[in-house]
Design a protein around this motif. Structure first.
Motif, PDB file in Angstrom:
ATOM      1  N   GLY A 192      -0.604   9.209  70.818  1.00  0.00           N
ATOM      2  CA  GLY A 192      -1.566   8.119  70.859  1.00  0.00           C
ATOM      3  C   GLY A 192      -1.415   7.210  69.652  1.00  0.00           C
ATOM      4  O   GLY A 192      -1.344   7.681  68.508  1.00  0.00           O
ATOM      5  N   LEU A 193      -1.359   5.906  69.904  1.00  0.00           N
ATOM      6  CA  LEU A 193      -1.179   4.967  68.806  1.00  0.00           C
ATOM      7  C   LEU A 193      -2.375   4.974  67.861  1.00  0.00           C
ATOM      8  O   LEU A 193      -2.209   4.959  66.634  1.00  0.00           O
ATOM      9  CB  LEU A 193      -0.948   3.557  69.365  1.00  0.00           C
ATOM     10  N   VAL A 194      -3.567   5.007  68.414  1.00  0.00           N
ATOM     11  CA  VAL A 194      -4.759   5.021  67.566  1.00  0.00           C
ATOM     12  C   VAL A 194      -4.825   6.301  66.748  1.00  0.00           C
ATOM     13  O   VAL A 194      -5.226   6.292  65.576  1.00  0.00           O
ATOM     14  CB  VAL A 194      -6.022   4.862  68.430  1.00  0.00           C
ATOM     15  N   GLN A 195      -4.393   7.423  67.311  1.00  0.00           N
ATOM     16  CA  GLN A 195      -4.402   8.674  66.561  1.00  0.00           C
ATOM     17  C   GLN A 195      -3.382   8.651  65.428  1.00  0.00           C
ATOM     18  O   GLN A 195      -3.615   9.239  64.359  1.00  0.00           O
ATOM     19  CB  GLN A 195      -4.118   9.849  67.500  1.00  0.00           C
ATOM     20  N   LEU A 196      -2.269   7.965  65.621  1.00  0.00           N
ATOM     21  CA  LEU A 196      -1.300   7.813  64.528  1.00  0.00           C
ATOM     22  C   LEU A 196      -1.873   6.944  63.417  1.00  0.00           C
ATOM     23  O   LEU A 196      -1.692   7.241  62.226  1.00  0.00           O
ATOM     24  CB  LEU A 196      -0.002   7.211  65.069  1.00  0.00           C
ATOM     25  N   PHE A 197      -2.563   5.862  63.787  1.00  0.00           N
ATOM     26  CA  PHE A 197      -3.241   5.046  62.776  1.00  0.00           C
ATOM     27  C   PHE A 197      -4.257   5.883  61.997  1.00  0.00           C
ATOM     28  O   PHE A 197      -4.368   5.764  60.769  1.00  0.00           O
ATOM     29  CB  PHE A 197      -3.949   3.862  63.444  1.00  0.00           C
ATOM     30  N   CYS A 198      -4.988   6.700  62.722  1.00  0.00           N
ATOM     31  CA  CYS A 198      -6.010   7.541  62.095  1.00  0.00           C
ATOM     32  C   CYS A 198      -5.373   8.541  61.135  1.00  0.00           C
ATOM     33  O   CYS A 198      -5.844   8.724  60.005  1.00  0.00           O
ATOM     34  CB  CYS A 198      -6.804   8.265  63.177  1.00  0.00           C
ATOM     35  N   LEU A 199      -4.302   9.180  61.562  1.00  0.00           N
ATOM     36  CA  LEU A 199      -3.632  10.185  60.728  1.00  0.00           C
ATOM     37  C   LEU A 199      -3.064   9.579  59.457  1.00  0.00           C
ATOM     38  O   LEU A 199      -3.276  10.099  58.345  1.00  0.00           O
ATOM     39  CB  LEU A 199      -2.522  10.848  61.551  1.00  0.00           C
ATOM     40  N   TYR A 200      -2.358   8.471  59.579  1.00  0.00           N
ATOM     41  CA  TYR A 200      -1.756   7.840  58.403  1.00  0.00           C
ATOM     42  C   TYR A 200      -2.810   7.232  57.487  1.00  0.00           C
ATOM     43  O   TYR A 200      -2.634   7.196  56.267  1.00  0.00           O
ATOM     44  CB  TYR A 200      -0.751   6.778  58.841  1.00  0.00           C
ATOM     45  N   GLY A 201      -3.891   6.741  58.059  1.00  0.00           N
ATOM     46  CA  GLY A 201      -4.943   6.178  57.223  1.00  0.00           C
ATOM     47  C   GLY A 201      -5.589   7.224  56.333  1.00  0.00           C
ATOM     48  O   GLY A 201      -5.767   7.010  55.120  1.00  0.00           O
ATOM     49  N   TYR A 202      -5.924   8.374  56.906  1.00  0.00           N
ATOM     50  CA  TYR A 202      -6.542   9.429  56.098  1.00  0.00           C
ATOM     51  C   TYR A 202      -5.551  10.088  55.146  1.00  0.00           C
ATOM     52  O   TYR A 202      -5.949  10.671  54.136  1.00  0.00           O
ATOM     53  CB  TYR A 202      -7.166  10.488  57.014  1.00  0.00           C
ATOM     54  N   SER A 203      -4.262  10.006  55.456  1.00  0.00           N
ATOM     55  CA  SER A 203      -3.267  10.596  54.560  1.00  0.00           C
ATOM     56  C   SER A 203      -3.171   9.856  53.236  1.00  0.00           C
ATOM     57  O   SER A 203      -2.652  10.399  52.252  1.00  0.00           O
ATOM     58  CB  SER A 203      -1.895  10.605  55.246  1.00  0.00           C
ATOM     59  N   LEU A 204      -3.660   8.621  53.178  1.00  0.00           N
ATOM     60  CA  LEU A 204      -3.596   7.834  51.940  1.00  0.00           C
ATOM     61  C   LEU A 204      -4.780   8.090  51.011  1.00  0.00           C
ATOM     62  O   LEU A 204      -4.783   7.584  49.890  1.00  0.00           O
ATOM     63  CB  LEU A 204      -3.527   6.344  52.280  1.00  0.00           C
ATOM     64  N   PHE A 205      -5.766   8.865  51.448  1.00  0.00           N
ATOM     65  CA  PHE A 205      -6.947   9.066  50.602  1.00  0.00           C
ATOM     66  C   PHE A 205      -6.600   9.763  49.300  1.00  0.00           C
ATOM     67  O   PHE A 205      -7.215   9.491  48.256  1.00  0.00           O
ATOM     68  CB  PHE A 205      -7.999   9.882  51.358  1.00  0.00           C
ATOM     69  N   VAL A 206      -5.627  10.653  49.311  1.00  0.00           N
ATOM     70  CA  VAL A 206      -5.298  11.424  48.116  1.00  0.00           C
ATOM     71  C   VAL A 206      -4.811  10.526  46.985  1.00  0.00           C
ATOM     72  O   VAL A 206      -4.879  10.900  45.801  1.00  0.00           O
ATOM     73  CB  VAL A 206      -4.242  12.498  48.469  1.00  0.00           C
ATOM     74  N   PHE A 207      -4.345   9.325  47.314  1.00  0.00           N
ATOM     75  CA  PHE A 207      -3.870   8.416  46.272  1.00  0.00           C
ATOM     76  C   PHE A 207      -5.017   7.753  45.505  1.00  0.00           C
ATOM     77  O   PHE A 207      -4.777   7.195  44.430  1.00  0.00           O
ATOM     78  CB  PHE A 207      -2.975   7.336  46.879  1.00  0.00           C
ATOM     79  N   ILE A 208      -6.237   7.801  46.024  1.00  0.00           N
ATOM     80  CA  ILE A 208      -7.377   7.216  45.299  1.00  0.00           C
ATOM     81  C   ILE A 208      -7.674   7.997  44.021  1.00  0.00           C
ATOM     82  O   ILE A 208      -7.722   7.416  42.927  1.00  0.00           O
ATOM     83  CB  ILE A 208      -8.611   7.131  46.219  1.00  0.00           C
ATOM     84  N   PRO A 209      -7.884   9.335  44.073  1.00  0.00           N
ATOM     85  CA  PRO A 209      -8.056  10.060  42.805  1.00  0.00           C
ATOM     86  C   PRO A 209      -6.804  10.048  41.933  1.00  0.00           C
ATOM     87  O   PRO A 209      -6.903  10.103  40.700  1.00  0.00           O
ATOM     88  CB  PRO A 209      -8.421  11.482  43.252  1.00  0.00           C
ATOM     89  N   ALA A 210      -5.632   9.980  42.559  1.00  0.00           N
ATOM     90  CA  ALA A 210      -4.403   9.927  41.768  1.00  0.00           C
ATOM     91  C   ALA A 210      -4.338   8.643  40.945  1.00  0.00           C
ATOM     92  O   ALA A 210      -3.933   8.665  39.768  1.00  0.00           O
ATOM     93  CB  ALA A 210      -3.188  10.030  42.689  1.00  0.00           C
ATOM     94  N   LEU A 211      -4.738   7.536  41.546  1.00  0.00           N
ATOM     95  CA  LEU A 211      -4.763   6.275  40.805  1.00  0.00           C
ATOM     96  C   LEU A 211      -5.780   6.314  39.672  1.00  0.00           C
ATOM     97  O   LEU A 211      -5.538   5.770  38.584  1.00  0.00           O
ATOM     98  CB  LEU A 211      -5.076   5.123  41.754  1.00  0.00           C
ATOM     99  N   CYS A 212      -6.912   6.953  39.911  1.00  0.00           N
ATOM    100  CA  CYS A 212      -7.933   7.047  38.856  1.00  0.00           C
ATOM    101  C   CYS A 212      -7.439   7.886  37.677  1.00  0.00           C
ATOM    102  O   CYS A 212      -7.740   7.578  36.512  1.00  0.00           O
ATOM    103  CB  CYS A 212      -9.219   7.633  39.426  1.00  0.00           C
TER     104      CYS A 212
END
Length: 279
Positions: A192-212
């Motif tokens: 599913g295209l929307v499920q791929l968008f969802c998966l990749y979007g949440y995979s980027l969350f870990v970079f928020i604390p890393a940037l901080c």
């Protein structure tokens, strides 16, 4: 004959007077029987039947049934340009978003796709990417400002940091899932295209604390943070897609390896451009 000041005149002596009309008596009026047809009462009282509806050329836009929306429904590819087409993907609770963010921080579970199979959302990925853009721009600006001040050098704000971050995160979370969608469809393992968008979007969350944490002015520490964040993000995407991609045949391992390496490459780009401070 006169009595006082009044004179009485005999009516018969006055010429031109109108004679009284004699009363003919009662007049009887007879009506002929009518040929009106009597209809029996309808069994459905209080309802408007089809015969009493508006004419065919009347505007029936208000009589069309609407399913849960005040807007007219559109079918086919035109529906993709309406807000109603994307409304279900933003219909999530805060608890759902938090639970999915927590799952992204534990990449070895590999159960994210199973939990979001029936209700993938775009709300979380959109705000994760938007937060990443402002965090990357603000943290990068703050780190370079401190580095210039410690060395007593003049500092100028770089507006390109915001536009570059927006192009990187929005572009990555849009283009990469689209390419993967085409590849999986080619190998007869469509996702599913929307499920791929969802998966990749949440995979980027870990970079928020890393940037901080990149505020710490140690180059080795920044490399470690970028490497750990990239490894967690790549593992999260690869493990959640592995079970699905295994149906693509013998080349499934190459596809998973490519997904893993591409996610690591994103971490390297972030380290080189955002975590590196040059004075």
């Amino acid at each position: 004959m006169m009595s006082g000041k009044y004179t009485s005149i005999d009516a018969q002596q006055v010429q031109g007077s109108v004679p009284a009309v004699p009363d003919p008596g009662l007049v009887t009026v007879k009506f002929a029987d009518s040929n009106l047809q009597t209809f029996p009462p309808s069994g459905e009282q209080g309802k408007i039947t089809a015969a009493s509806g508006p004419p065919r050329d009347a505007d029936d836009s208000f009589s069309k049934p609407v399913s849960g929306s005040d807007e007219p429904q559109q079918g086919g590819w035109l529906r993709s340009f309406t807000i109603a087409a994307y409304k279900p993907y933003f219909d999530v609770d805060t608890s759902d978003v938090i639970e999915r963010i927590i799952d992204s921080l534990f990449p070895f579970r590999g159960t994210f796709n199973e939990k979001t199979a029936t209700n993938p959302d775009l709300y979380g990925p959109f705000w994760i990417c938007t937060t990443l853009i402002f965090v990357a721009a603000s943290i990068g600006t703050f780190v370079t400002y401190i580095a210039h001040k410690l060395r007593s050098k003049e500092w100028n704000y770089d507006i390109n940091l915001v536009t570059w971050s927006a192009g990187l995160f929005y572009g990555y979370v849009t283009i990469v899932p689209l390419c993967l969608y085409v590849i999986l469809k080619y190998f007869s393992a469509p996702a599913g295209l929307v499920q791929l968008f969802c998966l990749y979007g949440y995979s980027l969350f870990v970079f928020i604390p890393a940037l901080c944490m990149s505020i710490v002015p140690l180059e080795i520490f920044r490399w470690v943070i970028a490497g750990v964040a990239g490894f967690m993000s790549a593992t999260f995407v690869a493990l959640n897609l592995r079970a699905h991609i295994q149906s693509a045949g013998e080349r499934w391992f190459l596809i998973v390896a490519g997904i893993f390496l591409l996610q690591l490459a994103l971490a390297v780009v972030l380290k080189v451009y955002l975590f590196t401070v040059s004075v």
